[in-house]
Design an enzyme around this catalytic site. Structure first.
Site, short mmCIF file in Angstrom:
data_model
loop_
_atom_site.label_atom_id
_atom_site.label_comp_id
_atom_site.label_asym_id
_atom_site.label_seq_id
_atom_site.Cartn_x
_atom_site.Cartn_y
_atom_site.Cartn_z
CE LYS A 1 14.64 -30.89 10.86
NZ LYS A 1 13.35 -31.25 10.28
CD GLU B 1 14.35 -27.08 14.14
OE1 GLU B 1 15.16 -27.92 13.74
OE2 GLU B 1 13.91 -27.05 15.31
CG HIS C 1 16.24 -25.96 5.26
ND1 HIS C 1 17.60 -26.12 5.18
CD2 HIS C 1 15.86 -26.55 6.40
CE1 HIS C 1 18.02 -26.78 6.24
NE2 HIS C 1 16.99 -27.07 7.00
P1 NAD Z 1 7.47 -29.42 18.68
O1 NAD Z 1 7.41 -27.98 18.34
O2 NAD Z 1 6.27 -30.27 18.37
O3 NAD Z 1 7.77 -29.59 20.25
C1 NAD Z 1 8.80 -28.92 20.89
C2 NAD Z 1 8.64 -29.13 22.40
O4 NAD Z 1 9.74 -28.46 23.05
C3 NAD Z 1 7.36 -28.54 22.98
O5 NAD Z 1 6.83 -29.46 23.91
C4 NAD Z 1 7.83 -27.28 23.70
O6 NAD Z 1 7.01 -26.93 24.79
C5 NAD Z 1 9.21 -27.74 24.16
N1 NAD Z 1 10.09 -26.61 24.48
C6 NAD Z 1 10.34 -25.51 23.74
N2 NAD Z 1 11.18 -24.70 24.41
C7 NAD Z 1 11.43 -25.30 25.60
C8 NAD Z 1 12.20 -24.94 26.75
N3 NAD Z 1 12.89 -23.82 26.79
N4 NAD Z 1 12.22 -25.81 27.79
C9 NAD Z 1 11.53 -26.96 27.77
N5 NAD Z 1 10.80 -27.36 26.70
C10 NAD Z 1 10.75 -26.53 25.66
O7 NAD Z 1 8.82 -30.03 18.04
P2 NAD Z 1 8.97 -31.34 17.15
O8 NAD Z 1 8.31 -31.09 15.83
O9 NAD Z 1 8.61 -32.53 17.96
O10 NAD Z 1 10.55 -31.34 16.82
C11 NAD Z 1 11.55 -31.46 17.82
C12 NAD Z 1 12.93 -31.40 17.15
O11 NAD Z 1 13.15 -32.56 16.36
C13 NAD Z 1 13.10 -30.21 16.19
O12 NAD Z 1 14.31 -29.55 16.46
C14 NAD Z 1 13.14 -30.85 14.82
O13 NAD Z 1 13.93 -30.17 13.88
C15 NAD Z 1 13.75 -32.20 15.13
N6 NAD Z 1 13.44 -33.17 14.05
C16 NAD Z 1 14.45 -33.94 13.55
C17 NAD Z 1 14.21 -34.85 12.54
C18 NAD Z 1 15.31 -35.72 11.99
O14 NAD Z 1 15.04 -36.59 11.18
N7 NAD Z 1 16.55 -35.54 12.38
C19 NAD Z 1 12.92 -34.98 12.02
C20 NAD Z 1 11.90 -34.21 12.57
C21 NAD Z 1 12.18 -33.32 13.59
#
Ligand code: NAD
Length: 323
Positions: free
Chosen positions: A116, A186, A190
């Protein structure tokens, strides 16, 4: 396509469920902070969905505990064609660092992320030479925004000879914030008075307390969102003319506002007009992030098979339909 998902949080679990609806892709591996699981015949998305917040995919029948689950996935090498990085990107250089590890580990395949932040995406573009040298394709910013809406802006721009501005206003409703911990942290980064480092250090109870102040809602304006750098790179518009904001409700799955992308331009006849792209209110964040991310992963694989390698933004490519 044999796919690995890094991160089994809200988005990683949703991506697993979408893959299960498709025949083009098989989910062969998944990793989270506690461990990993792999099966060349495909992992069961319904079992992955049952892993509770705070649990790990290590609990699956094919799972194993690990302090370095990403390292275990890298060791799978050419048993994987494409990787969806659904990891938190805190700090900004986390996902670029994971990518570098895959390249150093000799992985040859395709990647997609839902990054993002503008600064984080600039770090991804800096990896272009290394990604090309490794014979890989990396499509970045392939979620909803950046992602689907950014690509829609690039498409909408075609009617105009001058683009004046792009306004993105998103609405997301989720029933529980801790299903999407990274997304919420995240977003908090902001808010006035916060940054990526501060948001990363917030404990879960501090996040709860902050959300309590606004009845679970976050309203964000002029976000540092990579839609700007991607649209600039694609030649659509300068980054200063891209404005992103939105409303997140963490206590209801109903969207607080509709998500829209509005592009204002002037046609060759001198007419000023707006093209608007509106997401259906019933569609969830998970559907609008993971659908495009997998569509872009198929595009990345397609490009690689045709000998085109490197790092590209979602505004430079169209996602493919995953059958
Ligand atoms: P979340 O917190 O629900 O899940 C993150 C996962 O990553 C967890 O399973 C955690 O155990 C794992 N993780 C963390 N550190 C790790 C490591 N070192 N090794 C292995 N696994 C690890 O996250 P989420 O809410 O599903 O979001 C994921 C990403 O997607 C975020 O960066 C978020 O900003 C992005 N996102 C983007 C958009 C978009 O439209 N572009 C929208 C929503 C979320």
């Amino acid at each position: 396509m044999r796919v690995a998902i890094l991160g089994a949080g809200g988005l990683g679990k949703a991506a697993a469920q979408i893959i299960e609806c498709k025949s083009d892709m098989t989910l062969v591996a998944i990793a989270d902070a506690g461990g990993w699981a792999a099966d060349s015949n495909g992992l069961d998305a319904s079992q992955i969905a049952q892993v509770k917040v705070g649990g790990s995919v290590a609990e699956l029948a094919q799972g194993q505990d690990s302090d370095d689950s990403i390292g275990e996935i890298i060791k799978m090498g050419n048993a994987i064609d494409g990787v969806f990085l659904a990891l938190p990107n805190l700090p900004n250089n986390f996902i670029p660092g994971v990518t570098q590890r895959f390249l150093d580990g000799g992985f040859q395949g395709s990647f997609v992320d839902a990054l993002k932040r503008t600064r984080a995406m600039e770090m991804m573009f800096d990896l272009d030479d290394a990604v090309r040298a490794a014979n890989c394709v990396y499509l970045t910013g392939c979620g909803a925004t950046p992602g689907l809406l950014t690509a829609a802006a690039a498409l909408a721009a075609q009617s105009f000879v001058k683009i004046e501005k792009v306004d993105i206003w998103w609405g997301v409703g989720i029933a529980r914030w801790d299903d999407y911990k990274a997304t919420i942290r995240e977003d908090i980064a902001h808010l006035p008075g916060y940054d990526v480092e501060k948001a990363k250090l917030l404990s879960d109870s501090e996040v709860d307390a902050l959300l309590n102040e606004t009845e679970g809602k976050l309203e964000l304006h002029e976000m540092e969102h990579a839609d700007d750098v991607m649209l600039e790179r694609a030649g659509v518009i300068g980054r200063d003319q891209v404005h992103v904001g939105g409303v997140m409700d963490t206590r209801s799955a109903t969207k607080p506002v509709s998500t829209t992308m509005t592009l204002t331009g002037v046609t060759f006849e001198g007419k000023r007009a707006q093209h608007k792209f509106v997401l259906g209110d019933e569609t969830s964040m998970a559907a609008n992030v993971c659908g495009p991310a997998l569509g872009y992963l198929k595009r990345a694989h397609w490009l690689r098979e045709r000998g085109v390698c490197g790092v590209f933004g979602s505004a430079e490519m169209m996602p493919m339909v995953v059958k």
